[in-house]
Design an enzyme around this catalytic site. Structure first.
Site, PDB file in Angstrom:
ATOM      1  N   HIS A 129      -2.734 -15.112 -12.066  1.00 42.08           N
ATOM      2  CA  HIS A 129      -3.479 -16.231 -11.515  1.00 42.08           C
ATOM      3  C   HIS A 129      -4.478 -15.697 -10.491  1.00 42.08           C
ATOM      4  CE1 HIS A 129      -1.836 -19.758 -13.447  1.00 42.08           C
ATOM      5  NE2 HIS A 129      -0.594 -19.296 -13.270  1.00 42.08           N
ATOM      6  N   ASP A 159     -10.799 -18.011  -9.558  1.00 40.68           N
ATOM      7  CA  ASP A 159     -10.971 -19.046 -10.581  1.00 40.68           C
ATOM      8  C   ASP A 159     -12.389 -19.594 -10.624  1.00 40.68           C
ATOM      9  OD1 ASP A 159      -8.405 -18.917 -11.505  1.00 40.68           O
ATOM     10  OD2 ASP A 159      -7.720 -20.759 -10.568  1.00 40.68           O
TER      11      ASP A 159
END
Length: 365
Positions: A129, A159
């Protein structure tokens, strides 16, 4: 209509950077259909309006394990200008929807791939992540206060900054090139590389001996007392970023602090002294009182606002920086265009099948 009006995009559902990239393109006018996998946890929530990243596009659920589902997806891809997918490397190929198959059916297609580690390399197949992706770039190591652990910067750096924005930029560039060449290509956007790219200036400063590896020891990482946040008497916070000497002088003057009581601005060894003086001064008034004195001046000042407060700030209201969609307050499309202004955002529309999209795309072909 937005500057991307007429651009047709197929988005294969994912989380984080893929949907963010699609939202950015859709906000600027691209006609995007999002394909949700049947039975996926990424399906339509009870209140689609809360899923802000899915705004401005139509969504359809397809079972890509069936020939009918694959055929529908392939039909959309064959008519699209671009594709967005965020699966692990090899997943789309196993479905028969990889770049080779899609470009064979649509040679002008720009095929956007969003991953954390990239399409190849030792970590390509590993789960991860945002925090993991920025950890190996040097970015996470540099964030945090002196003597404290690295601080996760939400998921903005990997992200959304290093991922979604770089994929959107890559897609826009490849679409522009395809207009000249008539040929599509694959855009391999890795969050590790996007985040590394954003660290370019710090690599330069480090190479020049002007950036220390210790956290909280530099001018932009909470080390400098004139570039930091301070608590006010009401428990709220303000930010100051008076880097330039002339702005620093204005700040000190507005705070009514005698300059000779402060250490020299760039004497790093004495920055803690300066911090203590500014902290004591800001603690004397409320955030609103400091705003009345400093906001709008060249002292490089702004209040630190929460998610609930930010949409109500007079500047943000004057600019229309936030909009309400189905009662959900959210950021307005950005950036702005003088001639091809995007329309107001709309909540996602759930379709029963792809026929609506295909008929619209055929009319616009």
């Amino acid at each position: 209509m937005g500057p991307l009006s007429g651009i047709k995009v197929v988005e294969f559902a994912g989380i984080g950077p893929g949907p963010m990239c699609a939202m950015l393109l859709a906000d600027l006018g691209a006609d995007i259909v999002r394909i949700e996998r049947q039975g996926s946890e990424l399906g339509v929530p009870k209140s689609p309006a809360h899923d802000v990243l899915r705004r401005n596009r139509q969504c359809v659920t397809l079972d890509l394990k069936t020939e009918a589902g694959l055929m529908a997806a392939r039909t959309l891809v064959a008519r699209a200008d671009a594709l967005i997918e965020g699966s692990r490397p090899g997943v789309m190929e196993r479905l028969g929807l990889g770049p080779e198959a899609c470009l064979a059916a649509n040679p002008r297609l720009v095929y956007g791939r969003m991953t954390g580690w990239g399409q190849d390399g030792p970590l390509a197949q590993a789960a991860g992540h945002d925090l993991n992706y920025i950890a190996i770039t040097g970015a996470l190591h540099a964030m945090g206060r002196q003597g404290q652990p690295p601080t996760p910067p939400l998921n903005l750096v990997g992200d959304f900054g290093g991922g979604a924005l770089y994929l959107a930029f890559g897609l826009a560039c490849a679409l522009l090139e395809a207009q000249r060449s008539g040929a599509g290509q694959v855009v391999d956007a890795a969050m590790t590389e996007g985040a590394s790219s954003m660290m370019a200036v710090f690599h330069g400063l480090y190479a020049a001996g002007r950036w220390e590896l210790d956290r909280g020891a530099n001018i932009l990482d909470s080390g400098a007392f004139f570039y930091d946040c301070y608590e006010c008497s009401d428990g709220k916070w303000v930010s100051v970023a008076a880097l330039e000497p002339k702005f620093y002088a204005l700040l000190i003057d507005a705070l009514e602090i005698e300059a000779e009581t402060l250490p020299p601005q760039h004497d790093k060894a004495r920055w803690p002294e300066g911090r203590a003086i500014l902290a004591a001064r800001f603690a004397e008034k409320t955030q609103a009182e400091w705003c009345a004195l400093l906001e709008g001046t060249d002292a490089c000042f702004a209040p630190v606002l929460s998610l609930a407060e930010a949409p109500h700030h007079p500047h943000m209201q004057a600019r229309g920086a936030f909009v309400a969609v189905d009662g959900i307050t959210q950021p307005a499309p950005a950036p702005r265009f003088s001639r091809t202004s995007p329309t107001a955002p709309l909540p996602p529309v759930v379709l029963d099948d792809v026929s609506t999209v295909l008929s619209r795309w055929e009319r616009r072909a």
